[in-house]
Enzyme design. Sequence first.
Site, PDB file in Angstrom:
ATOM      1  CG  ASN A  68      18.672   5.290  -7.443  1.00 40.54           C
ATOM      2  OD1 ASN A  68      18.407   5.515  -6.273  1.00 40.54           O
ATOM      3  ND2 ASN A  68      19.777   5.710  -8.011  1.00 40.54           N
TER       4      ASN A  68
ATOM      5  CG  HIS B 278       1.990  -2.669   8.634  1.00 38.05           C
ATOM      6  ND1 HIS B 278       1.883  -3.406   7.486  1.00 38.05           N
ATOM      7  CD2 HIS B 278       2.716  -1.573   8.294  1.00 38.05           C
ATOM      8  CE1 HIS B 278       2.530  -2.792   6.497  1.00 38.05           C
ATOM      9  NE2 HIS B 278       3.035  -1.678   6.968  1.00 38.05           N
TER      10      HIS B 278
ATOM     11  CD  GLU C 231       1.673   0.070   2.267  1.00 35.59           C
ATOM     12  OE1 GLU C 231       2.775   0.017   2.803  1.00 35.59           O
ATOM     13  OE2 GLU C 231       1.311   1.009   1.513  1.00 35.59           O
TER      14      GLU C 231
ATOM     15  CG  HIS D 201       7.713   3.095   6.429  1.00 36.42           C
ATOM     16  ND1 HIS D 201       8.712   2.248   6.019  1.00 36.42           N
ATOM     17  CD2 HIS D 201       7.912   3.295   7.750  1.00 36.42           C
ATOM     18  CE1 HIS D 201       9.476   1.936   7.048  1.00 36.42           C
ATOM     19  NE2 HIS D 201       9.006   2.552   8.122  1.00 36.42           N
ATOM     20  CD  GLU D 202       6.497   3.634   1.811  1.00 35.40           C
ATOM     21  OE1 GLU D 202       5.438   3.558   2.457  1.00 35.40           O
ATOM     22  OE2 GLU D 202       7.420   2.818   1.918  1.00 35.40           O
TER      23      GLU D 202
ATOM     24  CD  GLU E  21      10.730   3.802   4.158  1.00 36.35           C
ATOM     25  OE1 GLU E  21      11.295   2.719   3.999  1.00 36.35           O
ATOM     26  OE2 GLU E  21       9.678   4.113   3.536  1.00 36.35           O
TER      27      GLU E  21
ATOM     28  CD  GLU F 164      11.912  -0.526   3.221  1.00 32.02           C
ATOM     29  OE1 GLU F 164      11.413  -0.825   4.324  1.00 32.02           O
ATOM     30  OE2 GLU F 164      11.277   0.046   2.309  1.00 32.02           O
TER      31      GLU F 164
HETATM   32  C1  NOJ Z   1       7.345  -0.197   2.351  1.00 34.16           C
HETATM   33  C2  NOJ Z   1       7.848  -0.022   3.741  1.00 34.16           C
HETATM   34  O1  NOJ Z   1       8.964   0.835   3.763  1.00 34.16           O
HETATM   35  C3  NOJ Z   1       8.166  -1.379   4.285  1.00 34.16           C
HETATM   36  O2  NOJ Z   1       8.782  -1.263   5.539  1.00 34.16           O
HETATM   37  C4  NOJ Z   1       6.923  -2.212   4.331  1.00 34.16           C
HETATM   38  O3  NOJ Z   1       7.246  -3.506   4.736  1.00 34.16           O
HETATM   39  C5  NOJ Z   1       6.266  -2.276   2.946  1.00 34.16           C
HETATM   40  N1  NOJ Z   1       6.133  -0.979   2.383  1.00 34.16           N
HETATM   41  C6  NOJ Z   1       4.885  -2.914   3.017  1.00 34.16           C
HETATM   42  O4  NOJ Z   1       4.033  -2.074   3.729  1.00 34.16           O
HETATM   43 CA    CA Z   2       9.725   2.410   1.939  1.00 37.54          CA
END
Ligand code: NOJ
Ligand code: CA
Length: 702
Positions: free
Chosen positions: A197, A414, A416, A484-485, A503, A509
């Site tokens: 976790n 992508h 991030e 994501h997040e 996500e 993952e």
């Molecule tokens: C978390 C994401 O869930 C994942 O898919 C991604 O590869 C990493 N962050 C890096 O961005």
């Molecule tokens: Ca994630």
Amino acid sequence: MIRNISFLFLLSFGISKSSNCQTNTISIGLGKVAVTFLLDKNGSPFYSVSFNHQPVINLSQMGFALKDKDSLDSNFKIIKTDTLSFDETWQPVWGEVKNIRNHYKQLTVHLQQQSSASILLNIIFRVFEDGVGFRYEFPLQHNLKYFVIADELTQFNLTGDHKTFWIPGDYDENEYAYTTSKLSEVDGWKIPILSNNPKEINEPDEYAVQTPLMMKTNDGLYINIHEAALVHYPSMQLHVNRQTFSLSCRLVPNALGDKAYMRSPTITPWRTIIISDKATAILASKMILNLNEPSKIQNTSWIKPMKFIGVWWEMQTGKSGWNYTNNPDSLDAHGNLVPNHRHGATTANVKHYIDFASKNGIKGLLVEGWNTGWEEWFGNWYGHHFDFVTPYPDFDVNAITQYAKQKGVQMIMHNETSGDASTYERQMDTAFRFMNKYGYTSVKTGYVGNIIPRGEHHDGQWMVDHYLRAAQKAAQYKVMIDMHEPVRPTGLYRTYPNWLACEAGRGNEWNAFSDGNLPEHETIMPFTRLMGGPMDYTPGLFKIKGYSTVPGRQVHTTLTKQLALYVTMYSPLQMAADLPENYEVHMDAFQFIKDVATDWDDTKIIAAEPGDYITIARKAKGTNNWFIGAITDENRRNAAIPLDFLDKGKKYNATIYEDAPDADWKNNPEAYIIKHMIVDASTILNIPLAPGGGVAVSIKTE
Ligand code: NOJ
Ligand code: CA
């Protein structure tokens, strides 16, 4: 979108007064579901909900505490009530079914506080055949123009110590494994931490849980509490009173500890209570989607569900990395960055993936680690790591764009942000222009780490606004988005159908960088996280063991269960998560991933029990082909699947990808058998599922 309003009429309800003449009670119902609203003798608003005449939510408080103003929780009078019935069938741009019926009765209670400010507050209830939604409306009024919500006082008083599937009420993190316990046993600070976790729990309330919260009563009633249309408001957590089984709304605070900044006229998100005596009906419910507004995007022809692969799992498992160099501060004698030779997003490697996608008819390719900034992106709360437009020196964006185009593969961008939403807001136009220039039609965004602006939370009002701005900005540039997040979805994909997936939960993952997901995990997710919208779960791992240098690490499913997830974990964007070389040794099983659809005309939830098993059949959009997924938890089971949804009198070719007799997730996860048979509407498939196993079936017309 075709909208077909079959009837819409207004009714008006009488207000029945209780004997002390101060209590006003109003009920509306549809099918087995009924909701009652009342003002008690203090003028405090309460509601209750029943199913089949049995109480589901006992009388529960409503209202607000405001900052520096009188609370909106008592001293109200009903000044008017309106009711209406609504029945419409609409067609989503993409989805699990072609037609969605939106059938409800609505009651609006107009309240006025008996004070000098005479504050107006409306409460709107919608009763569906499968549950209740309600929201608060603040009409335009001079005495309440700008205001700050200190707390929403909504409660859900449950009738017993129900079995509950929960994760802790963290302000920033939704990627926990689920705990199944009685309500009286909920304790967010005592969940197993281990490597299983997230390490830091940002949860000041030990007894708070996230929604969607799935529960089952001793009498076999299924109850799901969540929210719909979360716009300009923080997300809701639920504080569990372990003695009384009362759940209280806890809004995620902002950096100052306030909950929500409001201006009338305005509305809050819907609070949703989905109820059924059948678990399958919970998964089939469209109530949350129906409580969201129709698409705000007029021309949706550019929005297209798809499957994709990614230069991604090789980074998750440590075969390569996101970063080009080990130290962005040191340059070689020519002034160039010093490569670490572990970089995954190289032009040559990307071309290799493009070749695989092209050869196998997989439409999309995600490449992570293509842009500068990955050396120190994580855990510094510094910001400014990424500009979203500068490739590393070994990623030739022009050459890759051309090669992908030639091979008929769509590149997926992508972005991030490392939680730095401030920089992303400044850069978004630049980032989307870059996508348009190079033909990227979709983007995966990410918010790993603490949020900037500092002090804001992933699930607070500021970030809720941000995610929506990102989705709207993407729509402006005709880009589909997968976040994501982010905060947990609330059905907003009806309104913004370019917001394909999120996500916002514990994905596949976690099998790469932790002890992983338990075999029951995917039987709980559709009842919890997926109730608000599709999840980018990243199914399709074929190398179940031996992908990690960490001893004992493995995926907690069989190979065929990974196939079944393409059907049981609904998403219009489905990844084939594993590496090309791991698919190349199982091309017979990969055939299912090649074939399976991502958009559907129909869905049948055949069997389901949260924590135990799920069987779903879906009909691929615009075809007569069906795909079935059945999964089990750690227990061996038999899936009985009647094919009575097939056209009567027609023969079909079925391909069945099932666990081998000696398969099990732990010791023999990659053992499978592929069978072919002719089936028709009278066929009942009886398929053994291994412990942690599953079966995938494709059914095509002869
Ligand atoms: C978390 C994401 O869930 C994942 O898919 C991604 O590869 C990493 N962050 C890096 O961005
Ligand atoms: Ca994630």
